[in-house]
Each structure stands twice: as structure tokens, then as C-alpha cells.
Design a protein around this motif. Sequence first.
Motif, PDB file in Angstrom:
ATOM      1  N   LEU A   1      -6.441  -1.183   3.486  1.00 45.04           N
ATOM      2  CA  LEU A   1      -7.123  -2.445   3.187  1.00 45.04           C
ATOM      3  C   LEU A   1      -6.678  -3.001   1.841  1.00 45.04           C
ATOM      4  CD1 LEU A   1      -9.284  -4.565   3.899  1.00 45.04           C
ATOM      5  CD2 LEU A   1     -10.996  -3.048   2.863  1.00 45.04           C
ATOM      6  N   LEU A   2      -6.483  -2.114   0.863  1.00 46.50           N
ATOM      7  CA  LEU A   2      -6.010  -2.540  -0.452  1.00 46.50           C
ATOM      8  C   LEU A   2      -4.604  -3.127  -0.358  1.00 46.50           C
ATOM      9  CD1 LEU A   2      -6.536  -2.636  -3.523  1.00 46.50           C
ATOM     10  CD2 LEU A   2      -5.519  -0.350  -3.665  1.00 46.50           C
ATOM     11  N   LEU A   3      -3.735  -2.484   0.425  1.00 47.28           N
ATOM     12  CA  LEU A   3      -2.375  -2.999   0.616  1.00 47.28           C
ATOM     13  C   LEU A   3      -2.408  -4.357   1.306  1.00 47.28           C
ATOM     14  CD1 LEU A   3      -0.572   0.238   1.889  1.00 47.28           C
ATOM     15  CD2 LEU A   3      -0.687  -0.642  -0.437  1.00 47.28           C
ATOM     16  N   LYS A   4      -3.297  -4.491   2.280  1.00 48.98           N
ATOM     17  CA  LYS A   4      -3.414  -5.755   3.016  1.00 48.98           C
ATOM     18  C   LYS A   4      -3.809  -6.895   2.086  1.00 48.98           C
ATOM     19  CE  LYS A   4      -5.772  -7.794   7.013  1.00 48.98           C
ATOM     20  NZ  LYS A   4      -6.767  -7.544   8.103  1.00 48.98           N
ATOM     21  N   LYS A   5      -4.656  -6.601   1.103  1.00 45.00           N
ATOM     22  CA  LYS A   5      -5.136  -7.627   0.171  1.00 45.00           C
ATOM     23  C   LYS A   5      -4.138  -7.924  -0.938  1.00 45.00           C
ATOM     24  CE  LYS A   5      -9.299  -6.899  -1.323  1.00 45.00           C
ATOM     25  NZ  LYS A   5     -10.480  -6.139  -1.813  1.00 45.00           N
ATOM     26  N   ASP A   6      -3.495  -6.868  -1.470  1.00 46.93           N
ATOM     27  CA  ASP A   6      -2.650  -7.033  -2.655  1.00 46.93           C
ATOM     28  C   ASP A   6      -1.165  -7.199  -2.349  1.00 46.93           C
ATOM     29  OD1 ASP A   6      -5.019  -6.715  -3.933  1.00 46.93           O
ATOM     30  OD2 ASP A   6      -4.453  -4.959  -5.111  1.00 46.93           O
ATOM     31  N   CYS A   7      -0.747  -6.822  -1.143  1.00 45.96           N
ATOM     32  CA  CYS A   7       0.677  -6.943  -0.757  1.00 45.96           C
ATOM     33  C   CYS A   7       0.751  -7.642   0.601  1.00 45.96           C
ATOM     34  CB  CYS A   7       1.336  -5.576  -0.697  1.00 45.96           C
ATOM     35  SG  CYS A   7       1.143  -4.580  -2.183  1.00 45.96           S
ATOM     36  N   LYS A   8       0.257  -8.853   0.659  1.00 40.58           N
ATOM     37  CA  LYS A   8       0.062  -9.535   1.937  1.00 40.58           C
ATOM     38  C   LYS A   8       1.345  -9.697   2.733  1.00 40.58           C
ATOM     39  CE  LYS A   8      -3.991 -12.110   0.336  1.00 40.58           C
ATOM     40  NZ  LYS A   8      -4.560 -13.449   0.056  1.00 40.58           N
ATOM     41  N   GLU A   9       2.393 -10.174   2.106  1.00 35.26           N
ATOM     42  CA  GLU A   9       3.648 -10.415   2.827  1.00 35.26           C
ATOM     43  C   GLU A   9       4.253  -9.110   3.335  1.00 35.26           C
ATOM     44  OE1 GLU A   9       4.794 -13.345   3.758  1.00 35.26           O
ATOM     45  OE2 GLU A   9       2.980 -14.162   2.841  1.00 35.26           O
ATOM     46  N   TYR A  10       4.266  -8.114   2.478  1.00 36.51           N
ATOM     47  CA  TYR A  10       4.802  -6.809   2.878  1.00 36.51           C
ATOM     48  C   TYR A  10       3.996  -6.231   4.038  1.00 36.51           C
ATOM     49  CZ  TYR A  10       5.592  -1.772   2.696  1.00 36.51           C
ATOM     50  OH  TYR A  10       5.858  -0.460   3.038  1.00 36.51           O
ATOM     51  N   TRP A  11       2.658  -6.326   3.935  1.00 33.57           N
ATOM     52  CA  TRP A  11       1.779  -5.765   4.962  1.00 33.57           C
ATOM     53  C   TRP A  11       2.002  -6.458   6.314  1.00 33.57           C
ATOM     54  CZ3 TRP A  11      -2.170  -6.909   8.333  1.00 33.57           C
ATOM     55  CH2 TRP A  11      -2.959  -5.839   8.766  1.00 33.57           C
ATOM     56  N   LYS A  12       2.118  -7.782   6.296  1.00 33.75           N
ATOM     57  CA  LYS A  12       2.342  -8.523   7.542  1.00 33.75           C
ATOM     58  C   LYS A  12       3.693  -8.158   8.157  1.00 33.75           C
ATOM     59  CE  LYS A  12      -0.462 -12.591   6.364  1.00 33.75           C
ATOM     60  NZ  LYS A  12      -0.411 -14.040   6.021  1.00 33.75           N
ATOM     61  N   GLU A  13       4.689  -8.040   7.311  1.00 38.12           N
ATOM     62  CA  GLU A  13       6.037  -7.697   7.785  1.00 38.12           C
ATOM     63  C   GLU A  13       6.053  -6.323   8.453  1.00 38.12           C
ATOM     64  OE1 GLU A  13      10.122  -6.799   5.446  1.00 38.12           O
ATOM     65  OE2 GLU A  13       9.128  -8.671   4.878  1.00 38.12           O
ATOM     66  N   ARG A  14       5.394  -5.361   7.822  1.00 37.61           N
ATOM     67  CA  ARG A  14       5.345  -4.012   8.395  1.00 37.61           C
ATOM     68  C   ARG A  14       4.498  -3.973   9.663  1.00 37.61           C
ATOM     69  NH1 ARG A  14       6.794   0.534   5.315  1.00 37.61           N
ATOM     70  NH2 ARG A  14       6.365   1.568   7.313  1.00 37.61           N
ATOM     71  N   LEU A  15       3.443  -4.782   9.707  1.00 32.68           N
ATOM     72  CA  LEU A  15       2.588  -4.831  10.895  1.00 32.68           C
ATOM     73  C   LEU A  15       3.374  -5.316  12.103  1.00 32.68           C
ATOM     74  CD1 LEU A  15      -0.249  -4.589  12.170  1.00 32.68           C
ATOM     75  CD2 LEU A  15      -0.640  -6.976  11.502  1.00 32.68           C
ATOM     76  N   VAL A  16       4.156  -6.374  11.916  1.00 39.42           N
ATOM     77  CA  VAL A  16       4.978  -6.914  13.006  1.00 39.42           C
ATOM     78  C   VAL A  16       5.974  -5.863  13.484  1.00 39.42           C
ATOM     79  CG1 VAL A  16       6.747  -8.622  13.582  1.00 39.42           C
ATOM     80  CG2 VAL A  16       4.715  -9.321  12.312  1.00 39.42           C
ATOM     81  N   ALA A  17       6.608  -5.170  12.530  1.00 44.55           N
ATOM     82  CA  ALA A  17       7.604  -4.156  12.888  1.00 44.55           C
ATOM     83  C   ALA A  17       6.964  -2.988  13.636  1.00 44.55           C
ATOM     84  CB  ALA A  17       8.295  -3.647  11.624  1.00 44.55           C
ATOM     85  N   GLU A  18       5.796  -2.550  13.186  1.00 45.37           N
ATOM     86  CA  GLU A  18       5.123  -1.422  13.844  1.00 45.37           C
ATOM     87  C   GLU A  18       4.681  -1.800  15.259  1.00 45.37           C
ATOM     88  OE1 GLU A  18       0.919   0.417  13.202  1.00 45.37           O
ATOM     89  OE2 GLU A  18       2.271   1.511  11.848  1.00 45.37           O
TER      90      GLU A  18
END
Length: 255
Positions: free
Chosen positions: A216-233
Motif C-alpha cells: 500500500l505504501l508503494l502504491k501511494k508513494d511510487c504510483k507510476e512504478y506500481w502501476k507498471e509492475r501491476l500491468v506486467a504481473e
Amino acid sequence: MKEASDIAGCFSSRVRQLLQFHIHGGTHRYFTFLSYCFANPQQKTAQECRMLTEYVMMNAVAMRKILKKYDKIHSSANGRKFKSKMRSEHMEILRSPWLIELGAFCKNFNNPNGENSEGLQDPFSFDLTASAPMMTLILPDNVKLEYNLTCAICLDLVFNPYALRCGHLFCKSCACSAASVMIFQGLKAANSESKCPICREDGVYSKAVHMMELDLLLKKDCKEYWKERLVAERADMVKQSKNYWETQTKYMIGY
């Protein structure tokens, strides 16, 4: 050893209970609040965060002083054996993955709009954008502890992180790959003989901890990175699911 085990068990149990506030929603969260004796939820949560942090610090400092004095009087051999045994049985409270979850929870709860909750001194700090992402904890005796948040497999900031029983952190997809299971099957499907990619300890996947507050912390503080990894996963999960069911279909119908 029994006292150290009780301390680690009490800490993990109380952190799991505290995390109910973020993990669950709706009715479940309401009843969790009621279990806190009808106190103001924000105030009670801040108080519990502070108490758990102090609990960790107090016991960590006490253990260090006890072992230091023991080593001074009785030579260091037995002290080293005790430390090694604590490590092998995962009783060191400062190495618990629940400590990282507590730090992430304090940051998520404390800092919804960039402001600290009143009265809560947060000894945890996160640097998620550095080349080596870290969580830092400052103990009362000015000892600085750093926790690496890099996945040892993909060598990137952990995404959808899981901590194995041995305490090592990995992305879920990386850990599943290391255990030779598919992402949609999860780590509990891993063979009991599967080993940690770092320490090579076996049987560490069945009791893996999903680090939901850290995610949740990564989702809030590293939004672009988190979205990119979510799509890849998700893409990997769809691909693996498709291959799996195609293989199962061919097996069932005989071609």
C-alpha cells in the motif's frame, strides 16, 4: 529462548491485529474498531502503533545489553551460539517481517496528507526512490538499522511483496518463479522442499507473509512504478493461466 519466542510471538500477533484496520473494510473494520473498547479509532490506533514500536525497541535494547554483559562475564562463545540459534529459529524481533509491516503501517496511517498524526513520533523512515530502497529504524541508543527493500531476484524495488519464513523479501511473481509455481496458484502451492533463493532454507514458502501495508505504501508513494509492475504481473498471470488450462485440456481429452 522461551522468553525470546514469546516476545516475537506476541509482537507478530499484535501487529496482525492492528493491520485489520487497513486490510479489511466495511463491517469487518467496524467490528475491529469496536473491539478497541469504543475508543476513538484514530487515537487508539496511534496509541497502539506507539506501544508496539516501544515494545520492539525496549526488548531489542534489553536483549543487546543482556548478551553484551553475558559475553563480558562468560566469554563470547555461548552468546554467539544463542544469537545463531535465535536467527535459525526466526526469533529475532528486529528481523521480523512484521516489523517492516508495522513501519509501513505507521507511515500509511501517519501520513495520509503529508502530515504526522498528533502525538505519534515515528522512528521509521523510508527511501523508496534510492538505488537501494531502504526502511530505516532508529533505536533509542542511536543504533541505526536498515532494511533492504530490493527483491534479490529481479533486483528492483519489491512489488506485491512477500516475506518468506526466513525473513527474506521478494516480489510475489519472483518468489513463485523461484518455487516453480504459477502466480495464480500462490506461494502456498510451493513444494515443502522448495528453498529460499538467498539462504537456501527449505520449507519457507508455506508460512510466507503477504506484506500488504508495504504494498500500500508503494502504491501511494511510487504510483507510476506500481502501476507498471501491476500491468506486467497481470499479463504474466494471464499468460500462465492460459498455458496451464491449455495443457490441462489437452491432457483431459487426450491430445
